[in-house]
Design an enzyme around this catalytic site. Structure first.
Site, PDB file in Angstrom:
ATOM      1  N   ASP A  11       0.883  -1.156   0.000  1.00 51.18           N
ATOM      2  CA  ASP A  11       0.000   0.000   0.000  1.00 51.18           C
ATOM      3  C   ASP A  11       0.931   1.218   0.000  1.00 51.18           C
ATOM      4  OD1 ASP A  11      -2.337   1.633   0.334  1.00 51.18           O
ATOM      5  OD2 ASP A  11      -1.887   1.747   2.472  1.00 51.18           O
ATOM      6  N   ASP A  13       0.007   5.076   1.261  1.00 52.64           N
ATOM      7  CA  ASP A  13      -0.113   5.958   2.425  1.00 52.64           C
ATOM      8  C   ASP A  13      -0.008   5.167   3.722  1.00 52.64           C
ATOM      9  OD1 ASP A  13      -0.400   8.186   0.863  1.00 52.64           O
ATOM     10  OD2 ASP A  13      -2.581   8.126   0.856  1.00 52.64           O
TER      11      ASP A  13
END
Length: 222
Positions: A11, A13
């Protein structure tokens, strides 16, 4: 000795860099424009959620669900993105979270493909600002994803783009929706931070996210 994972899917953020506060400031501005107050605790519930769904959650939070047309919602979401993109100018090569660049370098040396599964439409620009684009073999295109996490669509897209079997990969997330998405497609899940449930392995920070750690985890679980 068991084989290494076919790929590691990240991922963005909260795992590679932390733009959560930038998202918060942009959403706070938009929310205030329509008479809604949000705080950072509420913003945490938007982690891993698409822009459109985040807006709907904010409107519902403020008791204004259904008060805006689709066109008005699209304009609010676009305005939020403009504010957020402007704030990204402050990102530098030093904005990569601790340990991540070192892990990416090691994965490249190990010839283990690396993918990105972020719902952020700005992901390519962020990777470029951080000067780590060249470590990623495939980035799932958020614009082509119709279902947000916890649906596994974006992780499956990343695996498909890399040509790997999801059940032979590791996924890394900091949001509950992301962990649920990773688990839903049969990948081994690594959770970063606290308050997550269901992760195959949970680490308190990215500093602990090293190749020896991931390798030991993979060998043990597979």
């Amino acid at each position: 000795m068991k084989l290494n994972p076919q790929a590691v899917i990240f991922d963005l953020d909260g795992v590679i860099t932390d733009t959560a506060h930038l998202h918060f400031l942009a959403w706070k501005h938009i929310a205030e424009d329509v008479g809604i107050m949000i705080d950072e605790a509420f913003n945490d519930t938007l982690k891993g959620i698409s822009r459109g769904e985040s807006l709907q959650r904010i409107l519902q939070h403020g008791g204004k669900a259904g008060e805006f047309t689709l066109e008005a919602c699209a304009q609010l979401a676009e305005r939020k993105n403009e504010l957020y993109v402007h704030s990204l100018r402050q990102l530098t090569v030093n904005s990569v979270l601790p340990g991540i660049r070192e892990l990416l370098v090691t994965l490249r040396k190990m010839h283990i493909p690396v993918g990105l599964a972020s719902v952020s439409l700005n992901a390519p620009a962020i990777l470029q600002a951080l000067d780590i684009s060249h470590y990623f073999d495939f980035c799932a295109d958020a614009a082509l994803i119709s279902r947000s996490k916890p649906d596994p669509e974006i992780f499956l897209a990343a695996c498909a783009g890399l040509g790997v079997d999801p059940q032979q990969c590791i996924g890394i997330e900091d949001a509950q929706a992301g962990i649920d998405a990773i688990n839903a497609c049969g990948m081994l899940s690594v959770g970063i931070g606290t308050g997550l449930t269901g992760a195959s392995m949970q680490l308190s920070s990215t500093e602990l996210l090293t190749w020896p750690c991931l390798s030991a985890f993979w060998q043990h679980d597979k």
